[in-house]
Design a protein around this motif. Structure first.
Motif, PDB file in Angstrom:
ATOM      1  N   GLY A  86       0.734  -1.151   0.120  1.00 48.39           N
ATOM      2  CA  GLY A  86       0.040  -0.011  -0.158  1.00 48.39           C
ATOM      3  C   GLY A  86       0.836   1.280   0.111  1.00 48.39           C
ATOM      4  N   LEU A  87       2.117   1.305   0.981  1.00 52.95           N
ATOM      5  CA  LEU A  87       2.834   2.375   0.664  1.00 52.95           C
ATOM      6  C   LEU A  87       3.552   2.558  -0.597  1.00 52.95           C
ATOM      7  N   LEU A  88       3.831   1.447  -1.268  1.00 56.14           N
ATOM      8  CA  LEU A  88       4.513   1.629  -2.530  1.00 56.14           C
ATOM      9  C   LEU A  88       3.535   2.270  -3.893  1.00 56.14           C
ATOM     10  N   LEU A  89       2.205   1.455  -3.494  1.00 55.07           N
ATOM     11  CA  LEU A  89       1.328   2.212  -4.495  1.00 55.07           C
ATOM     12  C   LEU A  89       0.768   3.715  -4.350  1.00 55.07           C
ATOM     13  N   ALA A  90       0.974   4.044  -2.894  1.00 54.28           N
ATOM     14  CA  ALA A  90       0.573   5.362  -2.731  1.00 54.28           C
ATOM     15  C   ALA A  90       1.897   6.491  -3.303  1.00 54.28           C
ATOM     16  N   ILE A  91       3.055   5.795  -3.224  1.00 54.86           N
ATOM     17  CA  ILE A  91       3.943   6.579  -3.616  1.00 54.86           C
ATOM     18  C   ILE A  91       3.963   6.636  -5.111  1.00 54.86           C
ATOM     19  N   GLY A  92       3.882   5.383  -5.780  1.00 52.67           N
ATOM     20  CA  GLY A  92       3.680   5.792  -7.397  1.00 52.67           C
ATOM     21  C   GLY A  92       2.612   6.556  -7.633  1.00 52.67           C
ATOM     22  N   TYR A  93       1.420   6.588  -7.045  1.00 49.47           N
ATOM     23  CA  TYR A  93       0.370   7.439  -7.165  1.00 49.47           C
ATOM     24  C   TYR A  93       0.547   9.018  -7.006  1.00 49.47           C
ATOM     25  N   ASP A  94       1.279   9.191  -5.924  1.00 47.11           N
ATOM     26  CA  ASP A  94       1.821  10.680  -5.772  1.00 47.11           C
ATOM     27  C   ASP A  94       2.734  11.010  -6.694  1.00 47.11           C
ATOM     28  N   LEU A  95       3.680  10.296  -7.031  1.00 41.91           N
ATOM     29  CA  LEU A  95       4.590  10.739  -8.213  1.00 41.91           C
ATOM     30  C   LEU A  95       4.034  10.915  -9.673  1.00 41.91           C
ATOM     31  N   ALA A  96       2.818  10.058  -9.664  1.00 34.39           N
ATOM     32  CA  ALA A  96       2.302  10.265 -11.089  1.00 34.39           C
ATOM     33  C   ALA A  96       1.575  11.507 -11.120  1.00 34.39           C
ATOM     34  N   ARG A  97       0.816  11.689  -9.889  1.00 38.17           N
ATOM     35  CA  ARG A  97       0.090  13.211  -9.878  1.00 38.17           C
ATOM     36  C   ARG A  97       1.116  14.158  -9.853  1.00 38.17           C
ATOM     37  N   GLY A 108      -4.266  -3.783   5.228  1.00 42.03           N
ATOM     38  CA  GLY A 108      -3.130  -3.352   5.449  1.00 42.03           C
ATOM     39  C   GLY A 108      -2.637  -2.532   4.450  1.00 42.03           C
ATOM     40  N   MET A 109      -3.097  -2.683   3.106  1.00 39.18           N
ATOM     41  CA  MET A 109      -2.746  -1.764   2.151  1.00 39.18           C
ATOM     42  C   MET A 109      -3.424  -0.149   2.303  1.00 39.18           C
ATOM     43  N   ILE A 110      -4.632  -0.270   2.888  1.00 44.66           N
ATOM     44  CA  ILE A 110      -5.245   1.128   3.205  1.00 44.66           C
ATOM     45  C   ILE A 110      -4.410   1.743   4.136  1.00 44.66           C
ATOM     46  N   PHE A 131      -0.060   9.287   2.686  1.00 44.20           N
ATOM     47  CA  PHE A 131      -0.739  10.571   2.529  1.00 44.20           C
ATOM     48  C   PHE A 131      -1.084  11.378   4.031  1.00 44.20           C
ATOM     49  N   GLY A 132      -0.832  10.707   4.925  1.00 42.21           N
ATOM     50  CA  GLY A 132      -1.434  11.372   6.158  1.00 42.21           C
ATOM     51  C   GLY A 132       0.153  11.927   7.240  1.00 42.21           C
ATOM     52  N   GLY A 133       1.105  11.118   6.662  1.00 44.99           N
ATOM     53  CA  GLY A 133       2.462  11.441   7.353  1.00 44.99           C
ATOM     54  C   GLY A 133       3.752  11.684   6.708  1.00 44.99           C
ATOM     55  N   VAL A 134       3.958  11.045   5.608  1.00 45.50           N
ATOM     56  CA  VAL A 134       5.068  11.329   4.950  1.00 45.50           C
ATOM     57  C   VAL A 134       5.190  12.207   3.903  1.00 45.50           C
ATOM     58  N   ALA A 135       3.808  12.281   3.114  1.00 46.18           N
ATOM     59  CA  ALA A 135       3.765  13.203   1.854  1.00 46.18           C
ATOM     60  C   ALA A 135       3.773  14.601   2.405  1.00 46.18           C
ATOM     61  N   PRO A 136       2.936  15.011   3.373  1.00 46.25           N
ATOM     62  CA  PRO A 136       2.736  16.494   4.130  1.00 46.25           C
ATOM     63  C   PRO A 136       4.336  17.112   4.473  1.00 46.25           C
TER      64      PRO A 136
END
Length: 125
Positions: A21-32, A77-79, A86-91
């Motif tokens: 889930g963390l890797l997918l969120a990183i990929g999504y954030d990078l794509a955006r 787990g993915m959520i 999105f709640g801790g690392v990205a900000p």
């Protein structure tokens, strides 16, 4: 009949899915970041993200999981992994990015102030 897993295997599966889930969120954030924001762009990226998450949950459940099938705690787990990003690392990274860009632009702003200010004063005289 469902398989009852010991807690250590269940925790291992959940932590693995948190990583996915963390890797997918990183990929999504990078794509955006690369594609930009806009209604249709975000719609396509959101649909792609949901599809990728479904494929990862299904593939993980069938291939690597101790249970051998996708379970509810895989999705949980993915959520949790995506929420951690999105709640801790990205900000925190956005704040670091903002400060780095401010520091990188500081010499240009100072050069503009110090270099062009005398010309403005000469024009007034």
């Amino acid at each position: 009949m469902t398989v009852s897993l010991p807690w250590d295997r269940l925790l291992q599966d959940m932590l693995d899915c948190m990583g996915w889930g963390l890797l997918l969120a990183i990929g999504y954030d990078l794509a955006r970041t690369l594609v930009g924001t806009g209604f249709w762009r975000c719609l396509v990226l959101d649909l792609t993200g949901f599809l990728a998450a479904a494929v990862v949950v299904r593939g993980y459940g069938a291939g690597i999981s101790a249970a051998g099938v996708p379970r509810w705690y895989h999705v949980l787990g993915m959520i949790l992994g995506a929420s951690a990003w999105f709640g801790g690392v990205a900000p925190a990274l956005a704040e670091v990015r903002r400060k780095v860009l401010w520091l990188a632009g500081r010499p240009v702003r100072l050069a503009r102030i110090w270099g062009f200010a005398p010309f403005k004063e000469r024009g007034k005289a």
